[in-house]
Design an enzyme around this catalytic site. Sequence first.
Site, short mmCIF file in Angstrom:
data_model
loop_
_atom_site.label_atom_id
_atom_site.label_comp_id
_atom_site.label_asym_id
_atom_site.label_seq_id
_atom_site.Cartn_x
_atom_site.Cartn_y
_atom_site.Cartn_z
N ARG A 19 -0.57 12.53 9.95
CA ARG A 19 0.73 13.45 10.46
C ARG A 19 1.04 14.38 9.73
O ARG A 19 0.80 14.45 8.26
CB ARG A 19 2.01 12.44 10.32
CG ARG A 19 1.99 11.19 11.29
CD ARG A 19 3.05 10.47 11.40
NE ARG A 19 3.00 9.46 12.47
CZ ARG A 19 3.23 8.13 12.55
NH1 ARG A 19 3.76 7.61 11.39
NH2 ARG A 19 3.22 7.45 13.54
N SER A 72 6.78 6.96 12.96
CA SER A 72 6.52 5.64 12.61
C SER A 72 7.36 4.65 13.10
O SER A 72 8.11 4.56 14.07
CB SER A 72 7.07 5.84 11.11
OG SER A 72 8.08 4.84 10.68
N ARG A 79 9.25 2.60 11.30
CA ARG A 79 10.12 2.06 10.56
C ARG A 79 11.41 1.75 11.25
O ARG A 79 12.11 2.54 12.01
CB ARG A 79 10.46 2.98 9.40
CG ARG A 79 10.98 4.64 9.77
CD ARG A 79 10.84 5.29 8.71
NE ARG A 79 9.63 5.67 8.38
CZ ARG A 79 9.19 6.90 8.14
NH1 ARG A 79 9.96 8.01 7.81
NH2 ARG A 79 7.84 7.10 7.70
N ASP A 115 3.76 -1.46 11.27
CA ASP A 115 3.25 0.15 10.88
C ASP A 115 2.62 0.71 12.24
O ASP A 115 1.79 0.03 12.85
CB ASP A 115 2.36 0.03 9.69
CG ASP A 115 2.14 1.30 9.25
OD1 ASP A 115 2.76 1.74 8.17
OD2 ASP A 115 1.27 2.43 9.99
N ASP A 150 0.79 -1.33 0.05
CA ASP A 150 -0.04 -0.09 -0.02
C ASP A 150 0.82 1.29 0.01
O ASP A 150 0.40 2.38 -0.51
CB ASP A 150 -0.98 0.09 1.40
CG ASP A 150 -0.11 -0.23 2.62
OD1 ASP A 150 1.00 -0.45 2.51
OD2 ASP A 150 -0.75 -0.20 3.61
N HIS A 151 2.13 1.17 0.58
CA HIS A 151 2.87 2.24 0.53
C HIS A 151 3.74 2.73 -0.80
O HIS A 151 3.49 3.90 -1.22
CB HIS A 151 3.97 2.10 1.60
CG HIS A 151 3.31 2.15 3.17
ND1 HIS A 151 2.42 1.66 3.56
CD2 HIS A 151 3.75 3.33 3.88
CE1 HIS A 151 2.32 2.02 4.66
NE2 HIS A 151 2.81 3.08 5.17
C1 MIC Z 1 4.03 6.29 8.44
O1 MIC Z 1 2.86 6.75 8.54
O2 MIC Z 1 4.93 7.13 8.89
C2 MIC Z 1 4.48 4.90 7.95
C3 MIC Z 1 4.82 5.17 6.60
O3 MIC Z 1 3.15 4.32 7.44
C4 MIC Z 1 5.24 4.35 8.87
C5 MIC Z 1 5.61 3.18 8.49
C6 MIC Z 1 7.13 3.23 7.51
O4 MIC Z 1 7.93 4.08 7.72
O5 MIC Z 1 6.98 2.53 6.66
C7 MIC Z 1 4.58 3.99 10.33
O6 MIC Z 1 3.62 4.62 10.57
O7 MIC Z 1 4.96 3.00 10.73
FE1 SF4 Z 2 -0.16 4.72 5.09
FE2 SF4 Z 2 1.17 5.50 7.45
FE3 SF4 Z 2 -0.26 7.26 5.81
FE4 SF4 Z 2 -1.36 5.23 7.22
S1 SF4 Z 2 -0.24 6.81 8.28
S2 SF4 Z 2 -1.90 5.95 5.10
S3 SF4 Z 2 0.08 3.59 7.10
S4 SF4 Z 2 1.54 6.19 5.18
#
Ligand code: MIC
Ligand code: SF4
Length: 645
Positions: free
Chosen positions: A379, A533, A535, A119, A64-65
């Site tokens: 965010r 995140s 990550r 995630d 999805d990313h």
């Molecule tokens: C995000 O919203 O910051 C992400 C991208 O979904 C991350 C995961 C990632 O960095 O791949 C998260 O929320 O954990």
């Molecule tokens: Fe995707 Fe993270 Fe954004 Fe949710 S917050 S839509 S999981 S990138």
Amino acid sequence: MGLTATEKIIANHLVEGEMTPGNQIAIHIDQTLTQDATGTMAYLEFEAIGIPKVQTELSVSYVDHNLLQTDFRNADDHRFLQSIAARYGIYFSRPGNGICHQVHFERFAIPAKTLLGSDSHTPTAGGLGMLAIGAGGLDVAMAMAGQPFYLRMPEVLGVELTGRLGPWVSAKDVILELLRRLSVKGGVGKVIEYFGPGVATLSATDRGAIANLGTELGATGTVFPSDDITKGFLEGQKRGDAWSKLNADRDAAYCDVVSIDLSALEPMIACPSSPDNVVPVKEVAGRPVAQVIIGSCANSSYRDIVMAAQVLGNHEISRTVSFEINPGSRQVLENADIEGAMKRLYHSGARIHQCGCLGCIGMGQAPATGTISLRTFTRNFPGRSGTRDDQVYLCSPETAVASAITGKITDPRDLGEAPRFSYPDSFIVNDNGIIPPPEDGTDIEIVRGPNIKPLPDFDPLPEDLEAVILLKVGDNITTDHIMPAGSKILPLRSNIPAISKYVFSSVDPDFPQKAQEQSSVIVVGGENYGQGSSREHAALAPRFLGVRAKLVKSFARIHKANLINFGIVPLTFADPRDYDRITQDTRIVIPGIRQAVLSGADSVTIKIDQGDPIQARLELSDRDRLILASGSLLNWVKAKIQSDK
Ligand code: MIC
Ligand code: SF4
């Protein structure tokens, strides 16, 4: 004394430890989820553990990313993920099928079960009464291998809801109000649990939206009761059998209770550049807006998309606004289409995108220079949108559409009478975007393109640590600062040497090169270091560059766990005033660090070039200590498997 709903789930899954807040406990994990940006690494790690098949009740791999395929790399990762899912017994949700949290909510979440996801917004499933927790990929790989998940027993913060949301006010406003009151640190070490008569007035996906942004409070998870509304939602998904009742006992004790009268809430908005920078919409109304996006795992459900179309009615979109829709899942898209919502949206000028994260993680949709972008996302950390000095505001779908119509930030109540929204009697449920694993996947070949690089090896913790403080940063540093995402960097997630060149690139672009010129590096930070995140690349890539310790005032939960998993020692100032005494580029020595970690010492002495030494705390469990000494969780697990043979 009675139990909270959260404690009931933990008690039913407890494998190790006592349920006293702050104690290390281990819980059994029923389900896991991964998404592609963290998943490639998680599956490489799972492979390295060497277990033939996942041991969970259910594991799902979502794509999805990284949907933008500007070259072979993301496409390679998708093929790798599909093949490795089939090999090890994992469901695979195809690119374009939707955002992991939205799809998991619809198709897999089960009340009173545990879910671990790579995630940070995994707690969305708490809207259906699950204990759903975000973690680094390696922790998820361990859970897939049948290992329990280790965490500190959280406190349970009760949020009592009374009343009913008024016209134009929705779930997003509830959680924005909580962020206004508690801040991005307010939930650290806690699970947020909702109770009270107001809960029954919220739909399942409203609860999901609230649970989703509990992550922005720094919370370990969010838990809603599982009641008739939950049951109705699951029946609509043709999963009525998955329902069970869950609620707190009458005499359950919360560490604290926050009360919210839903009837008294008004439309709220988070201003740049933190999700807790919240004010009522009317305070910032009138500011010109260039982009409005409805989407992300916070607000892209059927309700949100159909509501957007209803608010739009026969209005047109302002000519100065790019109005964009990112549906959360194909199920949302298909049902909203049947209802006629999609037609109304594109007829009024909306740009319709595929189902996925997209602009929420800077995969396209970057706003223009110097303009305001209004998003229903999770965010608005600086630069996350892909545009430097961006001005991203977070709001409800109602506020977003009202502003898209007028071209300026608008309190939706100014539009007059609110549309009435109701759910259809039944949903179309179509799982053709989800591929179940074969009964036996042993013969499946794992497809690895040139973008998939093996995991680097990490050496054990040295006896003494001599290092240079290469960077000193302030409070609330996010993992987006440490390891940025976006369309240029995300395709490198399965290639640690390549992605490490971007560590701290928005803070100090020379950091990677300077780090590699040193033998060991330490980073100093303020409060809530590593928020955001899950990550693990924000630990893995710095470790690859030689970062061996981080010294901060306090850590965010997931980041601290990731640091330990990759052998970076998390240190906190014994006296926070020492933060001001320490300067960048200072050389430090921590004599006997390995011995201190292994012996259970709760502090170490840091000798610095000039001035008195500094005391730093080691807040670690016994297991954390063994992992750190081995150099990484993977080293430790592999050694354990060898010695058990
Ligand atoms: C995000 O919203 O910051 C992400 C991208 O979904 C991350 C995961 C990632 O960095 O791949 C998260 O929320 O954990
Ligand atoms: Fe995707 Fe993270 Fe954004 Fe949710 S917050 S839509 S999981 S990138």
